[in-house]
Motif scaffolding. Structure first.
Motif, mmCIF file in Angstrom:
data_model
loop_
_atom_site.group_PDB
_atom_site.id
_atom_site.type_symbol
_atom_site.label_atom_id
_atom_site.label_comp_id
_atom_site.label_asym_id
_atom_site.label_seq_id
_atom_site.Cartn_x
_atom_site.Cartn_y
_atom_site.Cartn_z
ATOM 1 N N ALA A 14 0.835 -1.205 0.000
ATOM 2 C CA ALA A 14 0.000 0.000 0.000
ATOM 3 C C ALA A 14 0.872 1.258 0.000
ATOM 4 O O ALA A 14 0.582 2.222 -0.710
ATOM 5 C CB ALA A 14 -0.933 -0.004 1.207
ATOM 6 N N GLY A 15 1.950 1.232 0.774
ATOM 7 C CA GLY A 15 2.863 2.371 0.814
ATOM 8 C C GLY A 15 3.516 2.627 -0.530
ATOM 9 O O GLY A 15 3.676 3.784 -0.950
ATOM 10 N N ALA A 16 3.891 1.564 -1.228
ATOM 11 C CA ALA A 16 4.495 1.712 -2.554
ATOM 12 C C ALA A 16 3.482 2.295 -3.546
ATOM 13 O O ALA A 16 3.823 3.160 -4.369
ATOM 14 C CB ALA A 16 5.013 0.362 -3.053
ATOM 15 N N ILE A 17 2.238 1.840 -3.470
ATOM 16 C CA ILE A 17 1.187 2.380 -4.337
ATOM 17 C C ILE A 17 0.989 3.863 -4.050
ATOM 18 O O ILE A 17 0.972 4.692 -4.967
ATOM 19 C CB ILE A 17 -0.136 1.603 -4.137
ATOM 20 N N HIS A 18 0.862 4.197 -2.786
ATOM 21 C CA HIS A 18 0.656 5.586 -2.363
ATOM 22 C C HIS A 18 1.805 6.477 -2.848
ATOM 23 O O HIS A 18 1.576 7.567 -3.400
ATOM 24 C CB HIS A 18 0.530 5.627 -0.842
ATOM 25 N N GLU A 19 3.025 6.006 -2.669
ATOM 26 C CA GLU A 19 4.202 6.773 -3.098
ATOM 27 C C GLU A 19 4.183 7.027 -4.605
ATOM 28 O O GLU A 19 4.466 8.138 -5.056
ATOM 29 C CB GLU A 19 5.464 6.010 -2.700
ATOM 30 N N ALA A 20 3.855 6.010 -5.380
ATOM 31 C CA ALA A 20 3.838 6.150 -6.837
ATOM 32 C C ALA A 20 2.747 7.120 -7.291
ATOM 33 O O ALA A 20 2.951 7.895 -8.240
ATOM 34 C CB ALA A 20 3.647 4.788 -7.501
ATOM 35 N N ILE A 21 1.610 7.098 -6.621
ATOM 36 C CA ILE A 21 0.521 8.012 -6.988
ATOM 37 C C ILE A 21 0.904 9.443 -6.647
ATOM 38 O O ILE A 21 0.746 10.357 -7.473
ATOM 39 C CB ILE A 21 -0.788 7.612 -6.283
ATOM 40 N N GLU A 22 1.420 9.646 -5.456
ATOM 41 C CA GLU A 22 1.794 11.008 -5.054
ATOM 42 C C GLU A 22 2.939 11.559 -5.894
ATOM 43 O O GLU A 22 3.020 12.766 -6.117
ATOM 44 C CB GLU A 22 2.136 11.045 -3.567
ATOM 45 N N LYS A 23 3.798 10.691 -6.382
ATOM 46 C CA LYS A 23 4.896 11.116 -7.270
ATOM 47 C C LYS A 23 4.336 11.811 -8.516
ATOM 48 O O LYS A 23 4.965 12.695 -9.070
ATOM 49 C CB LYS A 23 5.739 9.902 -7.657
ATOM 50 N N GLU A 24 3.137 11.408 -8.905
ATOM 51 C CA GLU A 24 2.487 11.985 -10.085
ATOM 52 C C GLU A 24 1.629 13.200 -9.740
ATOM 53 O O GLU A 24 0.810 13.635 -10.557
ATOM 54 C CB GLU A 24 1.639 10.921 -10.785
ATOM 55 N N GLN A 25 1.788 13.719 -8.528
ATOM 56 C CA GLN A 25 1.068 14.916 -8.073
ATOM 57 C C GLN A 25 -0.445 14.717 -8.037
ATOM 58 O O GLN A 25 -1.217 15.631 -8.332
ATOM 59 C CB GLN A 25 1.412 16.120 -8.969
ATOM 60 N N ILE A 26 -0.858 13.518 -7.684
ATOM 61 C CA ILE A 26 -2.280 13.196 -7.563
ATOM 62 C C ILE A 26 -2.616 13.090 -6.079
ATOM 63 O O ILE A 26 -1.894 12.435 -5.319
ATOM 64 C CB ILE A 26 -2.609 11.872 -8.289
ATOM 65 N N LEU A 27 -3.709 13.724 -5.684
ATOM 66 C CA LEU A 27 -4.160 13.647 -4.305
ATOM 67 C C LEU A 27 -4.518 12.194 -3.976
ATOM 68 O O LEU A 27 -5.328 11.576 -4.670
ATOM 69 C CB LEU A 27 -5.384 14.543 -4.086
ATOM 70 N N CYS A 28 -3.902 11.661 -2.922
ATOM 71 C CA CYS A 28 -4.112 10.261 -2.580
ATOM 72 C C CYS A 28 -4.197 10.098 -1.074
ATOM 73 O O CYS A 28 -3.314 10.529 -0.339
ATOM 74 C CB CYS A 28 -2.970 9.413 -3.133
ATOM 75 N N HIS A 29 -5.270 9.451 -0.630
ATOM 76 C CA HIS A 29 -5.436 9.118 0.775
ATOM 77 C C HIS A 29 -5.056 7.655 0.968
ATOM 78 O O HIS A 29 -5.516 6.796 0.216
ATOM 79 C CB HIS A 29 -6.883 9.330 1.218
ATOM 80 N N MET A 30 -4.226 7.390 1.968
ATOM 81 C CA MET A 30 -3.856 6.019 2.310
ATOM 82 C C MET A 30 -4.461 5.725 3.675
ATOM 83 O O MET A 30 -4.158 6.410 4.651
ATOM 84 C CB MET A 30 -2.335 5.870 2.346
ATOM 85 N N ILE A 31 -5.343 4.722 3.727
ATOM 86 C CA ILE A 31 -6.068 4.424 4.957
ATOM 87 C C ILE A 31 -5.919 2.942 5.301
ATOM 88 O O ILE A 31 -6.293 2.069 4.510
ATOM 89 C CB ILE A 31 -7.571 4.770 4.814
ATOM 90 N N LYS A 32 -5.380 2.709 6.500
ATOM 91 C CA LYS A 32 -5.343 1.342 7.030
ATOM 92 C C LYS A 32 -6.686 1.115 7.725
ATOM 93 O O LYS A 32 -7.056 1.840 8.640
ATOM 94 C CB LYS A 32 -4.203 1.140 8.003
ATOM 95 N N LEU A 33 -7.394 0.144 7.255
ATOM 96 C CA LEU A 33 -8.738 -0.144 7.732
ATOM 97 C C LEU A 33 -8.733 -0.543 9.199
ATOM 98 O O LEU A 33 -7.881 -1.310 9.651
ATOM 99 C CB LEU A 33 -9.324 -1.274 6.882
#
Length: 181
Positions: free
Chosen positions: A18-37
């Motif tokens: 999940a952290g790797a996904i979040h990092e890759a999305i934010e690298k593209e300047q896209i607003l991204c929320h990462m939530i551990k359920l």
């Protein structure tokens, strides 16, 4: 675009992904929320254009916490009349389902029912599921299962190579969605 990475994690493997996904999305300047359920999580899937939802595989399915959350959301959306016959796709709503698995018995096939379960939920609520990802992760405190299964030695997985592969997949998804605009 507004993105969400929603995940449950028990031993830390799914959280790394999940952290790797979040990092890759934010690298593209896209607003991204990462939530551990957890039991207090409250969100509306329709607030997001791109959702990554993941869990470790437990007996071929998501964690109990993830399953309860998804069932509650499905019931909520159905009660509001948002689940419609034929599950029409809502334009601009996309998702990826991912899971971590150790597969000491039959490998990746142990993970397929879990991502299909999550996929079915997302399709019911109108999201176009673009892919399902299955990432090897080690068993916590079980070296016997980490070195003796069909996948060979899975100690220290997901490793940097696995996480780099996840980031590359995210970049590919984002590039594909950009082409749709």
């Amino acid at each position: 675009m507004n993105a969400l990475v929603l995940f449950d994690s028990m031993g830390g493997n799914t959280e790394k992904v999940a952290g790797a996904i979040h990092e890759a999305i934010e690298k593209e300047q896209i607003l991204c929320h990462m939530i551990k359920l957890d039991k207090e999580t409250d969100l509306d899937f329709y607030d997001y254009d791109l959702i990554f939802i993941g869990s470790p595989v437990i007996d071929w399915l998501p964690t109990k916490t993830m399953m309860e959350f998804v069932k509650t959301k499905l019931k909520e959306y159905n009660g509001k009349g948002m689940i419609r016959p034929s599950a029409p796709i809502i334009p601009g709503k996309f998702a990826i389902c991912f899971g971590t698995f150790a597969g000491p018995h039959i490998g990746k096939r142990e993970a397929l029912p879990m991502t299909m379960w999550l996929r079915s939920f997302l399709e019911h609520i109108g999201f176009m599921v673009l892919d399902t990802w299955h990432i090897v992760g080690q068993f916590k405190d079980r070296d016997d299962l980490n070195i003796n299964g069909r996948l060979g030695n899975i100690q220290n997985r997901p490793n940097e190579n696995d996480l780099e592969n996840v980031k590359n997949r995210v970049e590919g998804i984002l590039a594909s969605l950009e082409a749709w605009k």
